[in-house]
Scaffold this motif. Structure first.
Motif, mmCIF file in Angstrom:
data_model
loop_
_atom_site.group_PDB
_atom_site.id
_atom_site.type_symbol
_atom_site.label_atom_id
_atom_site.label_comp_id
_atom_site.label_asym_id
_atom_site.label_seq_id
_atom_site.Cartn_x
_atom_site.Cartn_y
_atom_site.Cartn_z
ATOM 1 N N VAL A 1 41.141 28.380 38.425
ATOM 2 C CA VAL A 1 39.960 28.291 37.574
ATOM 3 C C VAL A 1 40.262 28.629 36.107
ATOM 4 N N ALA A 2 41.261 29.426 35.847
ATOM 5 C CA ALA A 2 41.540 29.905 34.489
ATOM 6 C C ALA A 2 41.626 28.800 33.438
ATOM 7 N N PRO A 3 42.225 27.649 33.722
ATOM 8 C CA PRO A 3 42.242 26.611 32.680
ATOM 9 C C PRO A 3 40.854 26.138 32.244
ATOM 10 N N SER A 4 39.841 26.349 33.065
ATOM 11 C CA SER A 4 38.485 25.957 32.690
ATOM 12 C C SER A 4 37.956 26.767 31.517
ATOM 13 N N PHE A 5 38.516 27.954 31.298
ATOM 14 C CA PHE A 5 38.107 28.755 30.152
ATOM 15 C C PHE A 5 38.492 28.081 28.832
ATOM 16 N N MET A 6 39.452 27.171 28.867
ATOM 17 C CA MET A 6 39.968 26.539 27.653
ATOM 18 C C MET A 6 39.414 25.125 27.454
ATOM 19 N N THR A 7 38.285 24.821 28.013
ATOM 20 C CA THR A 7 37.719 23.480 27.929
ATOM 21 C C THR A 7 36.475 23.461 27.045
ATOM 22 N N THR A 8 36.138 22.298 26.572
ATOM 23 C CA THR A 8 34.879 22.122 25.848
ATOM 24 C C THR A 8 33.923 21.235 26.644
ATOM 25 N N ASP B 1 32.179 21.421 33.082
ATOM 26 C CA ASP B 1 33.169 22.415 33.517
ATOM 27 C C ASP B 1 32.750 23.832 33.128
ATOM 28 N N LEU B 2 32.219 23.979 31.933
ATOM 29 C CA LEU B 2 31.750 25.298 31.500
ATOM 30 C C LEU B 2 30.544 25.753 32.315
ATOM 31 N N GLY B 3 29.672 24.812 32.687
ATOM 32 C CA GLY B 3 28.537 25.150 33.549
ATOM 33 C C GLY B 3 28.997 25.596 34.925
ATOM 34 N N GLY B 4 29.975 24.882 35.474
ATOM 35 C CA GLY B 4 30.535 25.282 36.763
ATOM 36 C C GLY B 4 31.193 26.642 36.705
ATOM 37 N N LEU C 1 31.064 32.490 37.969
ATOM 38 C CA LEU C 1 31.080 33.895 37.554
ATOM 39 C C LEU C 1 29.803 34.621 37.964
ATOM 40 N N LEU C 2 28.669 33.957 37.815
ATOM 41 C CA LEU C 2 27.402 34.591 38.202
ATOM 42 C C LEU C 2 27.325 34.843 39.700
ATOM 43 N N VAL C 3 27.707 33.867 40.493
ATOM 44 C CA VAL C 3 27.632 34.019 41.953
ATOM 45 C C VAL C 3 28.694 35.008 42.440
ATOM 46 N N ALA C 4 29.873 34.980 41.835
ATOM 47 C CA ALA C 4 30.950 35.878 42.265
ATOM 48 C C ALA C 4 30.588 37.343 42.048
ATOM 49 N N ALA C 5 29.726 37.609 41.070
ATOM 50 C CA ALA C 5 29.328 38.990 40.800
ATOM 51 C C ALA C 5 28.504 39.584 41.939
ATOM 52 N N LYS C 6 27.835 38.733 42.699
ATOM 53 C CA LYS C 6 26.940 39.230 43.756
ATOM 54 C C LYS C 6 27.285 38.765 45.159
ATOM 55 N N LYS C 7 27.956 37.630 45.279
ATOM 56 C CA LYS C 7 28.171 37.031 46.600
ATOM 57 C C LYS C 7 29.655 36.851 46.882
ATOM 58 N N SER C 8 29.954 36.129 47.920
ATOM 59 C CA SER C 8 31.332 35.938 48.367
ATOM 60 C C SER C 8 32.057 34.870 47.555
ATOM 61 N N LEU C 9 33.351 34.825 47.725
ATOM 62 C CA LEU C 9 34.197 33.869 47.022
ATOM 63 C C LEU C 9 33.835 32.434 47.378
ATOM 64 N N ILE C 10 33.594 32.164 48.637
ATOM 65 C CA ILE C 10 33.296 30.793 49.055
ATOM 66 C C ILE C 10 31.980 30.311 48.445
ATOM 67 N N LEU C 11 31.005 31.198 48.310
ATOM 68 C CA LEU C 11 29.739 30.809 47.693
ATOM 69 C C LEU C 11 29.915 30.552 46.196
ATOM 70 N N SER C 12 30.780 31.316 45.557
ATOM 71 C CA SER C 12 31.016 31.089 44.125
ATOM 72 C C SER C 12 31.717 29.749 43.901
ATOM 73 N N VAL D 1 27.284 22.865 40.589
ATOM 74 C CA VAL D 1 26.792 22.802 39.209
ATOM 75 C C VAL D 1 27.608 21.805 38.402
ATOM 76 N N ASP D 2 28.919 21.811 38.575
ATOM 77 C CA ASP D 2 29.777 20.873 37.844
ATOM 78 C C ASP D 2 29.401 19.428 38.193
ATOM 79 N N ALA D 3 29.223 19.136 39.475
ATOM 80 C CA ALA D 3 28.865 17.776 39.906
ATOM 81 C C ALA D 3 27.486 17.383 39.378
#
Length: 99
Positions: free
Chosen positions: A54-61, A65-68, A73-84, A91-93
């Motif tokens: 996922v890290a390369p997505s931080f360098m995109t405009t 991709d930024l929405g995804g 990040l929002l889901v990972a703060a509260k839920k599991s990895l698979i849900l994030s 969201v990206d799609a």
């Protein structure tokens, strides 16, 4: 949007890398006593693989991709990895379809 063979193989390769970090560590190190910190480290290994993907997505405009990334990040703060991951892909799609 069609998925190519190379894309499918890449997805399967990433899934195998993510799963193998956890499975192999348990296979080779089962039956040994580890401190809680080491156990936590083993549990976080798949997350490290996902961050490297996922890290390369931080360098995109790219807005989708930024929405995804934001969704992940929002889901990972509260839920599991698979849900994030599911939230990020969804969201990206959706944003690619709308924009």
């Amino acid at each position: 949007m069609e998925i190519t063979l190379l894309q499918l193989l890449t997805i399967l390769g990433m899934a195998a890398a993510t799963y193998s970090t956890r499975a192999l560590s348990y296979l080779f190190l089962r039956g040994r006593g580890f401190s809680p910190d080491v156990k936590k480290l083993f549990e976080m290994m798949p997350c490290c693989v996902m961050v490297s993907v996922v890290a390369p997505s931080f360098m995109t405009t790219s807005i989708p991709d930024l929405g995804g990334l934001a969704a992940a990040l929002l889901v990972a703060a509260k839920k599991s990895l698979i849900l994030s991951v599911a939230a990020a892909v969804g969201v990206d799609a959706l944003l690619m379809h709308v924009l």
